[in-house]
Write a protein that holds these residues in place. Structure first.
Motif, PDB file in Angstrom:
ATOM      1  N   PHE A 119       0.818  -1.210   0.000  1.00 48.59           N
ATOM      2  CA  PHE A 119       0.000   0.000   0.000  1.00 48.59           C
ATOM      3  C   PHE A 119       0.855   1.266   0.000  1.00 48.59           C
ATOM      4  O   PHE A 119       0.392   2.348  -0.331  1.00 48.59           O
ATOM      5  N   LEU A 120       2.130   1.127   0.391  1.00 47.13           N
ATOM      6  CA  LEU A 120       3.022   2.273   0.564  1.00 47.13           C
ATOM      7  C   LEU A 120       3.710   2.702  -0.729  1.00 47.13           C
ATOM      8  O   LEU A 120       4.631   3.523  -0.708  1.00 47.13           O
ATOM      9  N   PHE A 121       3.269   2.174  -1.872  1.00 47.13           N
ATOM     10  CA  PHE A 121       4.032   2.381  -3.108  1.00 47.13           C
ATOM     11  C   PHE A 121       4.206   3.848  -3.479  1.00 47.13           C
ATOM     12  O   PHE A 121       5.262   4.264  -3.945  1.00 47.13           O
ATOM     13  N   MET A 122       3.185   4.688  -3.282  1.00 44.70           N
ATOM     14  CA  MET A 122       3.316   6.100  -3.638  1.00 44.70           C
ATOM     15  C   MET A 122       4.273   6.820  -2.697  1.00 44.70           C
ATOM     16  O   MET A 122       5.096   7.637  -3.135  1.00 44.70           O
ATOM     17  N   SER A 123       4.168   6.522  -1.416  1.00 45.38           N
ATOM     18  CA  SER A 123       5.071   7.174  -0.455  1.00 45.38           C
ATOM     19  C   SER A 123       6.521   6.787  -0.736  1.00 45.38           C
ATOM     20  O   SER A 123       7.441   7.596  -0.530  1.00 45.38           O
ATOM     21  N   TRP A 124       6.740   5.556  -1.231  1.00 47.33           N
ATOM     22  CA  TRP A 124       8.114   5.128  -1.545  1.00 47.33           C
ATOM     23  C   TRP A 124       8.728   6.001  -2.641  1.00 47.33           C
ATOM     24  O   TRP A 124       9.900   6.385  -2.545  1.00 47.33           O
TER      25      TRP A 124
ATOM     26  N   MET B  80       0.180  17.053  -2.243  1.00 50.07           N
ATOM     27  CA  MET B  80       1.452  17.781  -2.235  1.00 50.07           C
ATOM     28  C   MET B  80       2.024  17.865  -0.832  1.00 50.07           C
ATOM     29  O   MET B  80       3.242  17.764  -0.639  1.00 50.07           O
ATOM     30  N   LEU B  81       1.145  18.025   0.162  1.00 51.19           N
ATOM     31  CA  LEU B  81       1.601  18.033   1.559  1.00 51.19           C
ATOM     32  C   LEU B  81       2.152  16.667   1.960  1.00 51.19           C
ATOM     33  O   LEU B  81       3.213  16.574   2.586  1.00 51.19           O
ATOM     34  N   LEU B  82       1.439  15.604   1.592  1.00 51.86           N
ATOM     35  CA  LEU B  82       1.920  14.255   1.881  1.00 51.86           C
ATOM     36  C   LEU B  82       3.229  13.978   1.143  1.00 51.86           C
ATOM     37  O   LEU B  82       4.171  13.406   1.705  1.00 51.86           O
ATOM     38  N   GLY B  83       3.287  14.380  -0.120  1.00 51.26           N
ATOM     39  CA  GLY B  83       4.497  14.172  -0.913  1.00 51.26           C
ATOM     40  C   GLY B  83       5.689  14.879  -0.289  1.00 51.26           C
ATOM     41  O   GLY B  83       6.790  14.320  -0.204  1.00 51.26           O
ATOM     42  N   LEU B  84       5.476  16.120   0.166  1.00 53.65           N
ATOM     43  CA  LEU B  84       6.561  16.868   0.820  1.00 53.65           C
ATOM     44  C   LEU B  84       7.015  16.170   2.099  1.00 53.65           C
ATOM     45  O   LEU B  84       8.218  16.087   2.378  1.00 53.65           O
ATOM     46  N   SER B  85       6.061  15.635   2.854  1.00 57.07           N
ATOM     47  CA  SER B  85       6.396  14.948   4.097  1.00 57.07           C
ATOM     48  C   SER B  85       7.306  13.754   3.848  1.00 57.07           C
ATOM     49  O   SER B  85       8.350  13.596   4.499  1.00 57.07           O
ATOM     50  N   PHE B  86       6.959  12.906   2.884  1.00 59.72           N
ATOM     51  CA  PHE B  86       7.775  11.723   2.603  1.00 59.72           C
ATOM     52  C   PHE B  86       9.076  12.084   1.890  1.00 59.72           C
ATOM     53  O   PHE B  86      10.096  11.422   2.088  1.00 59.72           O
TER      54      PHE B  86
END
Length: 310
Positions: free
Chosen positions: A41-46, A175-181
């Motif tokens: 499930f974490l593929f995008m955060s990776w 974009m906020l989530l993307g910046l966090s990871f």
């Protein structure tokens, strides 16, 4: 710099899962395997984490130029091709209200940050903005404690948007989530490979996915099943660290992941083209040939998409 090919192996796994889940979207009768989803499930955060690992300080002008060439040009070009395919499908199905069609297409872009004709490309636009934001943030300070505060703050802002149901414009939250990871990738680029970090991350990851399984749609910032948003974020970071370590070890001692490395190295080709190819295949297979069997359609989609690799 020598290419870290074990990360291509992880990318290969992630892109295969993304293709599988997207093909399931095109064949609703085929349900995504829950066990696979619990792990990947974490593929995008990776992908955001990995991008942060390779951050190099540059000017805003250079960041914009590189982002335009590697992210925005593919985003615009392949989105337009996808829109042409979707318009063709609309016409073949006797669509005639073109004004409404294009107005609705514009609304999709405004609300989702991507064209329906190639919806997965939202990632390219989001990554472009994330890189710009991080370039500005790192210009203030590159101290890890400051970057960590930014990462946590961005994640909590996305969490707040999820809690109040602010999902009208997908790109704000993703974009906020993307910046966090992205920040976490920058912070943990070397720390993640310490044995104790690998061990604790692995234990935490399995505890979280067993006792608090959560799937969040990264694009829309919505939880698809019952779960916990904070637990999802922690599980993503822990899972990314675990997978990076496992593939680094496997690549050092075995060549069994060479196929995944090859796929990961060409992941961009799969990524930007698969939605278009699925649209064309659906036109030929379903609209023209009249195929009805969901299993045959699913298999054909898989074979056609996998053939994209150069």
């Amino acid at each position: 710099n020598k290419r870290q090919e074990y990360l291509d192996g992880v990318a290969g796994i992630m892109i295969l899962y993304m293709l599988y889940s997207h093909i399931c979207c095109w064949v609703p009768e085929i349900k995504i395997n829950e066990t696979v989803t619990r792990v990947l499930f974490l593929f995008m955060s990776w992908f955001f984490f990995k991008s942060g690992m390779f951050y190099k300080r540059s000017s805003i002008k250079e960041t914009i130029f590189r982002g335009w060439r590697s992210l925005l040009v593919p985003f615009l070009f392949f989105s337009l091709i996808g829109e042409f395919v979707f318009a063709l499908k609309y016409w073949l199905n006797d669509g005639s209200d073109w004004i409404s069609y294009f107005v609705n297409s514009a609304k999709v872009v405004y609300h989702q940050g991507a064209f329906a004709g190639n919806a997965p490309l939202w990632f390219l636009l989001t990554l472009f903005v994330v890189k710009l934001m991080f370039n500005f943030i790192s210009g203030i300070s590159e101290k890890r404690i400051f970057i960590y505060v930014v990462s946590v703050s961005s994640f909590l802002l996305a969490y707040m948007l999820n809690k109040i149901g602010a999902s009208d414009n997908y790109y704000i939250a993703n974009m906020l989530l993307g910046l966090s990871f992205y920040c976490m990738g920058y912070i943990l680029v070397n720390i993640q490979y310490r044995l104790i970090v690998f061990f604790l991350s692995s234990v935490a990851f399995f505890c979280l996915i067993i006792f608090i399984p959560t799937y969040l749609d990264f694009r829309s910032n919505t939880i698809s099943v019952n779960g916990n948003y904070i637990a999802w974020g922690l599980a993503c970071v822990c899972g990314v660290i675990m997978l990076n370590n496992i593939f680094k070890y496997l690549y050092s001692y075995s060549k069994i992941i060479s196929a995944f490395v090859y796929i990961g190295r060409h992941s961009m080709a799969y990524y930007i083209m698969h939605w278009i190819v699925l649209g064309v295949t659906q036109i030929i297979l379903c609209d023209i040939c009249g195929a009805k069997n969901s299993n045959i359609i699913f298999l054909c989609y898989c074979l056609v998409v996998l053939s994209l690799c150069p």
